[in-house]
Enzyme design. Sequence first.
Site, mmCIF file in Angstrom:
data_model
loop_
_atom_site.group_PDB
_atom_site.id
_atom_site.type_symbol
_atom_site.label_atom_id
_atom_site.label_comp_id
_atom_site.label_asym_id
_atom_site.label_seq_id
_atom_site.Cartn_x
_atom_site.Cartn_y
_atom_site.Cartn_z
ATOM 1 N N SER A 53 6.761 6.029 2.087
ATOM 2 C CA SER A 53 5.728 5.559 2.787
ATOM 3 C C SER A 53 4.685 6.706 2.958
ATOM 4 C CB SER A 53 6.152 4.933 4.187
ATOM 5 O OG SER A 53 4.784 4.412 4.835
ATOM 6 N N GLY A 54 3.384 6.409 2.757
ATOM 7 C CA GLY A 54 2.344 7.192 3.011
ATOM 8 C C GLY A 54 2.011 8.505 2.329
ATOM 9 N N GLU A 84 6.751 -2.008 2.360
ATOM 10 C CA GLU A 84 7.117 -2.992 1.860
ATOM 11 C C GLU A 84 8.693 -3.121 1.295
ATOM 12 O OE1 GLU A 84 5.629 -5.516 2.435
ATOM 13 O OE2 GLU A 84 3.283 -5.241 2.017
#
Length: 223
Positions: A53-54, A84
Amino acid sequence: MGVGDAALMTDRFDEARRDVCAYGRRLADEGLTTGTGGNLSARVDDRLVVSPSGVPYGEMSPSDVPVVTLAGDRVGDGREPSVELDVHLAVCRARDDVGGVVHTHSPYATTFASLREPIPAVHYLVAAAGGPVPVAPYARFGTTDLAANVVETLGSPRDACLLANHGVVAVGDSLADAFETAVAVEYCARIAHQAAAIGDPVELDADQLADLRDALDAYRDQG
């Protein structure tokens, strides 16, 4: 950091982590998403190697890439999994044939998703997705509702669907296959948009699509 797992110390997991990084860079380079949007995963046995993530794709390294069980438990090192993650897990739990999942925000396909209209079968490559690309009902990103909507919309015969007001999910036997399906979906969305701007596109019928699917499968097998 997740719990230790000696099974992760194998070439297959190293390769899967490298693949997630490589296809993540392609996701950005080929205009299928912007920023840190989108995500992708590769299945290795009963584990899922998923983008973190990110983390910008250009800065992602294999050591950043987390591994989770199909129950969603983290194992080994790596950063936090994609927001997700539930979509990737739900699809892989529902379909044993899926070895890779790619989620994009590609612009032409997402235009159809924002209209909540399926991508019609106006180009033969739509057969790579199983036919016209349907739209999963809207649910907020990062939710189990979104994951359930994706699984229900994909079913078994389809390898791609749109996410209402969001983007695309494509699946395949491998991460490479899923990525190529995502590329085909975006291409078909662009052709459908351009054709509709000029005139009234002629759609392929069910028999033609079935024949095309068989032909594409045979072409991939020759590989």
